[in-house]
Design a protein around this motif. Structure first.
Motif, short mmCIF file in Angstrom:
data_model
loop_
_atom_site.label_atom_id
_atom_site.label_comp_id
_atom_site.label_asym_id
_atom_site.label_seq_id
_atom_site.Cartn_x
_atom_site.Cartn_y
_atom_site.Cartn_z
N ARG A 1 0.67 -1.37 0.08
CA ARG A 1 -0.15 0.04 0.01
C ARG A 1 0.93 1.31 0.06
O ARG A 1 2.01 1.39 0.61
N PRO A 2 0.53 2.22 -0.59
CA PRO A 2 1.32 3.60 -0.65
C PRO A 2 1.43 4.00 0.63
O PRO A 2 0.68 4.19 1.60
N THR A 3 2.45 4.86 0.62
CA THR A 3 2.79 5.45 1.95
C THR A 3 2.91 7.05 1.52
O THR A 3 2.84 7.63 0.54
N THR A 4 2.76 7.82 2.75
CA THR A 4 2.48 9.24 2.62
C THR A 4 3.71 9.89 3.42
O THR A 4 3.86 9.61 4.77
N LEU A 5 4.30 10.96 2.83
CA LEU A 5 5.24 11.69 3.56
C LEU A 5 4.80 12.89 4.40
O LEU A 5 4.00 13.69 3.67
N LEU A 6 4.45 12.71 5.46
CA LEU A 6 3.91 13.93 6.39
C LEU A 6 4.88 14.74 7.04
O LEU A 6 5.97 14.27 7.97
N PHE A 7 5.04 16.08 6.65
CA PHE A 7 6.09 17.13 7.19
C PHE A 7 5.57 17.25 8.57
O PHE A 7 4.47 17.90 8.63
N ALA A 8 6.31 17.04 9.73
CA ALA A 8 5.88 17.33 10.96
C ALA A 8 6.67 18.43 11.65
O ALA A 8 7.88 18.31 11.33
N TYR A 9 5.84 19.17 12.41
CA TYR A 9 6.74 20.44 12.73
C TYR A 9 5.94 20.82 14.18
O TYR A 9 4.98 20.14 14.60
#
Length: 196
Positions: free
Chosen positions: A20-28
């Motif tokens: 399953r595809p993954t998502t890059l989440l920019f965490a701040y």
């Protein structure tokens, strides 16, 4: 005579299910803090430390939990904000979205905002971040909230210049003991295991 039933062996090798595809989440901000993210996602895979050009960390609206302005990213040419990229499965992203009040139609507290970030090797990566739907008036962070964010930034190994920017943020003392957690959050946190 009794016949024993068994699962038939496949006659041809089964194809491996597609990943399953993954998502890059920019965490701040607070989502950098391992303690904070542990409650929401346990231990998400960290893909990279990265920076997002043309944005800065701002505090708008009000958080009852921290008696503080609430973090968001604000457009600002020439600025940059540092964070980490969490590589999330669809399930992890759904879970995190639910916790953050994200609605894809823009009707929640936050929504997905696509951006390109730059990792420490200079590589451009497509990601998204949680952007506040209603900014509300600008308010300073409470001292405890900013210290929590700083602890997360240090724990994630953000560069010294990113730490210095956070340390320079204005902060005020909260008017009551923080973080103030409601009963539901405490109950959920106590039941979570890291089997996810």
């Amino acid at each position: 005579m009794t016949t024993t039933l068994t699962t038939p062996l496949p006659t041809v090798p089964r194809a491996k299910p597609a990943r399953r595809p993954t998502t890059l989440l920019f965490a701040y901000g607070a989502t950098l803090n391992p303690e904070h993210i542990m409650v929401r996602l346990c231990q998400p895979k960290i893909r990279a430390i990265a920076r997002l050009p043309a944005y800065r960390l701002g505090f708008h609206g009000h958080s009852e939990v921290w008696d503080s302005g609430l973090e968001t990213l604000v457009d600002e040419p020439g600025a940059e904000v540092w964070g980490v990229l969490y590589e999330l499965s669809a399930t992890e992203l759904d879970r995190f979205d639910a916790w953050q009040g994200v609605k894809l139609d823009g009707g929640g507290s936050y929504f997905h905002y696509p951006v390109q970030v730059i990792d420490e090797n200079g590589q451009l990566l497509d990601a998204l971040f949680h952007r506040k739907t209603e900014m509300g008036p600008q308010q300073p962070a409470s001292r405890d909230y900013l210290d929590f964010i700083l602890a997360g930034a240090r724990a994630r190994g953000l560069p010294a210049r990113a730490i210095a920017v956070l340390e320079a943020c204005t902060a005020v003392q909260a008017r009551y003991p923080v973080p103030k957690m409601n009963t539901d959050i405490k109950a959920l946190a106590s039941k979570l295991s890291c089997a996810c």
